[in-house]
Design a protein around this motif. Structure first.
Motif, PDB file in Angstrom:
ATOM      1  N   HIS A  77       0.838  -1.191   0.000  1.00 57.06           N
ATOM      2  CA  HIS A  77       0.000   0.000   0.000  1.00 57.06           C
ATOM      3  C   HIS A  77       0.878   1.247   0.000  1.00 57.06           C
ATOM      4  N   TRP A  79      -0.183   4.288   0.547  1.00 59.10           N
ATOM      5  CA  TRP A  79      -0.551   4.833   1.850  1.00 59.10           C
ATOM      6  C   TRP A  79      -0.517   3.673   2.843  1.00 59.10           C
ATOM      7  N   VAL A  83      -1.913   4.392   8.289  1.00 61.31           N
ATOM      8  CA  VAL A  83      -2.484   5.700   7.928  1.00 61.31           C
ATOM      9  C   VAL A  83      -3.957   5.532   7.566  1.00 61.31           C
ATOM     10  N   SER A  84      -4.261   4.497   6.765  1.00 57.40           N
ATOM     11  CA  SER A  84      -5.656   4.231   6.417  1.00 57.40           C
ATOM     12  C   SER A  84      -6.498   3.981   7.666  1.00 57.40           C
ATOM     13  N   PRO A  96     -11.245   8.080  -0.628  1.00 55.85           N
ATOM     14  CA  PRO A  96     -10.185   9.070  -0.849  1.00 55.85           C
ATOM     15  C   PRO A  96     -10.537  10.146  -1.873  1.00 55.85           C
ATOM     16  N   THR A 107      -8.761   0.256   3.441  1.00 49.95           N
ATOM     17  CA  THR A 107      -7.496   0.932   3.141  1.00 49.95           C
ATOM     18  C   THR A 107      -7.700   1.867   1.959  1.00 49.95           C
ATOM     19  N   ILE A 108      -6.767   2.794   1.792  1.00 51.86           N
ATOM     20  CA  ILE A 108      -6.751   3.621   0.585  1.00 51.86           C
ATOM     21  C   ILE A 108      -6.129   2.771  -0.512  1.00 51.86           C
ATOM     22  N   GLU A 127       8.163   2.515   8.929  1.00 49.67           N
ATOM     23  CA  GLU A 127       6.787   2.858   9.297  1.00 49.67           C
ATOM     24  C   GLU A 127       6.602   2.804  10.815  1.00 49.67           C
ATOM     25  N   THR A 162       7.606   7.932   0.579  1.00 49.76           N
ATOM     26  CA  THR A 162       6.228   7.962   0.111  1.00 49.76           C
ATOM     27  C   THR A 162       6.137   8.574  -1.288  1.00 49.76           C
ATOM     28  N   VAL A 207      -6.974  12.479   1.995  1.00 51.17           N
ATOM     29  CA  VAL A 207      -5.642  12.622   1.405  1.00 51.17           C
ATOM     30  C   VAL A 207      -5.765  13.399   0.103  1.00 51.17           C
ATOM     31  N   ALA A 232      -1.814  14.062   4.257  1.00 53.27           N
ATOM     32  CA  ALA A 232      -2.487  12.999   5.001  1.00 53.27           C
ATOM     33  C   ALA A 232      -3.305  13.727   6.064  1.00 53.27           C
TER      34      ALA A 232
END
Length: 311
Positions: A77, A79, A83-84, A96, A107-108, A127, A162, A207, A232
């Protein structure tokens, strides 16, 4: 350090060191302060099986962009899942494409392909390390956050990583040369031809992402740099990645409104000032219109790359 007399050009393994400790380790070896075994393990390089990547070109499909390994590839992912999860906890259900949409997402859904080793090892560590710093900025519980130089460095590395992931997920294929991925894997730092800034965002999109291609210098007729401006939720990053190697210098050729926005609301994370900073700068947060202006601010910049050997 010169080749030890009588070794005949053979390679030996003296030990293993983290890259940040390498200079000290070499110094201790040179000073004779390390007790080495009587028999050292040989290191062999098989020329028939060396496969050097074209590091000045974008990563090749089907191989890990960071290490070049083929096989054992996994979806990653762009993202991160944490974060999701954080955004989902805040928005309830989110899409999103919308600030608060009717579609429930775990999740995104923006993916790229990496090998299991990179995905599950050093990237996972990055992370884990950045989450305690970045999570309270994505969904703030306080009006500001002080960031020491170590935290700034970690945020810069994460933002750089990222941005590279966004490039890998580009529907038209990646454009950033593979050496950027390779250096990040080896050094875990932001190189001299990359700049990272951090700011704040005050609208309700989960996002946002804006990607701009630029041509820098006089030697290229096609884009050789990319700028990623992304959010974010409440935190905003801007990452300038030059493709050619060198020390990057950016200077505005005219006083544009985007310069005022940047000066009033963006902290530079690279190069580091070595000082603690307070986020957001001056309490400024960007709305959508200001973010769009900010994303195009390098159109009127004079950009120079100082390469080794240049005057």
């Amino acid at each position: 350090m010169g080749e030890p007399e009588g070794l005949g050009g053979d390679l030996f393994e003296l030990g293993v060191s983290h890259h940040t400790c390498a200079d000290r380790a070499i110094g201790l070896l040179q000073a004779g302060a390390v007790a080495l075994p009587d028999v050292l393990p040989h290191v062999f390089l098989d020329d028939d099986h060396l496969d050097f990547r074209d590091l000045d070109q974008p990563p090749v499909s089907g191989t890990c962009p960071y290490c070049g390994r083929e096989g054992q590839m996994t979806d990653e992912h762009v993202w991160p899942r944490w974060v999701s999860k954080l955004l989902r906890e805040h928005f309830g259900t989110f899409d999103p494409r919308k600030s608060k949409g009717p579609v429930s997402r775990e999740t995104i859904k923006l993916l790229t392909r990496l090998c299991e080793s990179c995905n599950g090892n050093w990237l996972d560590v990055l992370e884990t390390d950045v989450k305690p710093i970045l999570a309270p900025m994505i969904v703030p519980k306080a009006a500001y956050k002080d960031l020491n130089p170590s935290e700034q460095r970690l945020l810069a590395v994460w933002a750089y990583k990222t941005a590279l992931m966004f490039d890998l997920a580009d529907q038209h294929g990646p454009r950033v040369p593979a050496y950027h991925h390779e250096l990040l894997r080896i050094r875990r730092e932001v190189p001299n031809n990359v700049r990272v800034w951090i700011g704040a965002y005050n609208r309700d999109w989960a996002v946002r992402l804006h990607v701009a291609d630029l041509t820098i210098g006089q030697d290229s007729s096609k884009p050789n740099a990319r700028v990623f401006t992304f959010t974010a939720f409440r935190v905003l990053f801007q990452v300038f990645i030059a493709f050619p190697w060198g020390s990057l210098t950016l200077a505005s050729s005219q006083h544009h409104i985007s310069d005022l926005y940047a000066e009033s609301g963006l902290h530079s994370l690279t190069p580091s000032t070595g000082r603690t900073i307070r986020w957001p700068l001056n309490g400024v947060a960007f709305n959508d219109e200001a973010m769009d202006v900010l994303a195009g601010r390098f159109d009127h910049y004079e950009t120079r790359l100082l390469r080794p050997g240049d005057a």
